[in-house]
Design an enzyme around this catalytic site. Structure first.
Site, PDB file in Angstrom:
ATOM      1  N   TYR A  26       0.796  -1.240   0.000  1.00  0.00           N
ATOM      2  CA  TYR A  26       0.000   0.000   0.000  1.00  0.00           C
ATOM      3  C   TYR A  26       0.824   1.283   0.000  1.00  0.00           C
ATOM      4  O   TYR A  26       0.252   2.368   0.002  1.00  0.00           O
ATOM      5  CB  TYR A  26      -0.944  -0.012   1.218  1.00  0.00           C
ATOM      6  CG  TYR A  26      -1.840  -1.225   1.240  1.00  0.00           C
ATOM      7  CD1 TYR A  26      -2.762  -1.442   0.216  1.00  0.00           C
ATOM      8  CD2 TYR A  26      -1.748  -2.179   2.258  1.00  0.00           C
ATOM      9  CE1 TYR A  26      -3.576  -2.565   0.211  1.00  0.00           C
ATOM     10  CE2 TYR A  26      -2.568  -3.301   2.260  1.00  0.00           C
ATOM     11  CZ  TYR A  26      -3.474  -3.489   1.235  1.00  0.00           C
ATOM     12  OH  TYR A  26      -4.279  -4.603   1.224  1.00  0.00           O
ATOM     13  N   HIS A 103      -7.404  -0.127  -7.065  1.00  0.00           N
ATOM     14  CA  HIS A 103      -6.745  -0.729  -5.897  1.00  0.00           C
ATOM     15  C   HIS A 103      -5.283  -0.343  -5.935  1.00  0.00           C
ATOM     16  O   HIS A 103      -4.638  -0.430  -6.988  1.00  0.00           O
ATOM     17  CB  HIS A 103      -6.885  -2.255  -5.912  1.00  0.00           C
ATOM     18  CG  HIS A 103      -8.315  -2.678  -5.870  1.00  0.00           C
ATOM     19  ND1 HIS A 103      -9.064  -2.629  -4.718  1.00  0.00           N
ATOM     20  CD2 HIS A 103      -9.150  -3.080  -6.857  1.00  0.00           C
ATOM     21  CE1 HIS A 103     -10.304  -2.999  -4.990  1.00  0.00           C
ATOM     22  NE2 HIS A 103     -10.384  -3.274  -6.286  1.00  0.00           N
TER      23      HIS A 103
HETATM   24  C1  DQA Z   1      -7.168  -2.726  -1.558  1.00  0.00           C
HETATM   25  C2  DQA Z   1      -7.018  -4.232  -1.772  1.00  0.00           C
HETATM   26  C3  DQA Z   1      -7.987  -5.003  -0.903  1.00  0.00           C
HETATM   27  O1  DQA Z   1      -7.834  -6.399  -1.118  1.00  0.00           O
HETATM   28  C4  DQA Z   1      -7.730  -4.717   0.555  1.00  0.00           C
HETATM   29  O2  DQA Z   1      -8.666  -5.398   1.358  1.00  0.00           O
HETATM   30  C5  DQA Z   1      -7.691  -3.255   0.860  1.00  0.00           C
HETATM   31  C6  DQA Z   1      -7.058  -2.352  -0.095  1.00  0.00           C
HETATM   32  C7  DQA Z   1      -6.099  -1.944  -2.347  1.00  0.00           C
HETATM   33  O3  DQA Z   1      -6.244  -0.735  -2.480  1.00  0.00           O
HETATM   34  O4  DQA Z   1      -5.112  -2.532  -2.788  1.00  0.00           O
HETATM   35  O5  DQA Z   1      -8.116  -2.824   1.924  1.00  0.00           O
HETATM   36  O6  DQA Z   1      -8.433  -2.328  -2.046  1.00  0.00           O
END
Ligand code: DQA
Length: 151
Positions: A26, A103
């Site tokens: 992230y 994402h």
């Molecule tokens: C997410 C990916 C999801 O699987 C995860 O649960 C998140 C963040 C991403 O931004 O990569 O909370 O949406």
């Protein structure tokens, strides 16, 4: 004419914890820093952006219900809800606005359960694994989509 498009950027569950989540997936930006970055991208593309983050699924759903009056299109990163919330999927269908799913991490290359997206079929596009730049790409796609619809 561009500049009149209003884009809602909706972040779901646990996205307020950015900066404290695994940086490998992230990155290191907090949600506030990410939103600043997205605002800069929007300015460059002459788009208006507004943000919502919530950890309450009902709030996310109700926000989608009211969105047709507030926005021309939306970017959504529902976090883990992406993978199983049929309620959010249905609310997105009701909103009936052009939407791009984003994402930060590459959900298609992680655990099996993250590869499923219940909203994918309702979105113009999905952008995964590009970090904050994915939002720039999504804004560009939405702008192109809205311009196409207006032409
Ligand atoms: C997410 C990916 C999801 O699987 C995860 O649960 C998140 C963040 C991403 O931004 O990569 O909370 O949406």
């Amino acid at each position: 004419m561009a500049g009149t498009y209003r884009i809602e950027v909706m972040h779901g569950v646990n996205l307020n914890m950015l900066g404290r989540r695994d940086p490998e997936h992230y990155g290191t930006l907090t949600l506030m820093q990410l939103e600043q970055r997205i605002s800069e991208f929007a300015r460059e593309l002459d788009l208006e952006v507004r943000f919502l983050q919530t950890n309450a699924e009902s709030e996310f759903v109700e926000h989608l219900h009211g969105l047709p009056d507030l926005a021309d299109g939306l970017i959504l990163n529902p976090g883990a809800w992406t993978h199983y919330s049929w309620a959010i999927r249905d609310a997105l269908e009701i909103a009936a606005l052009p939407a791009v799913e984003v994402h930060l991490s590459d959900v298609k290359a992680r655990e099996q359960w993250r590869r499923v997206s219940v909203i994918e079929e309702l979105c113009v596009a999905s952008v995964c694994g590009k970090g904050p730049d994915g939002y720039r790409e999504a804004l560009g796609m939405l702008r192109a989509e809205l311009e196409k619809a207006r032409a």
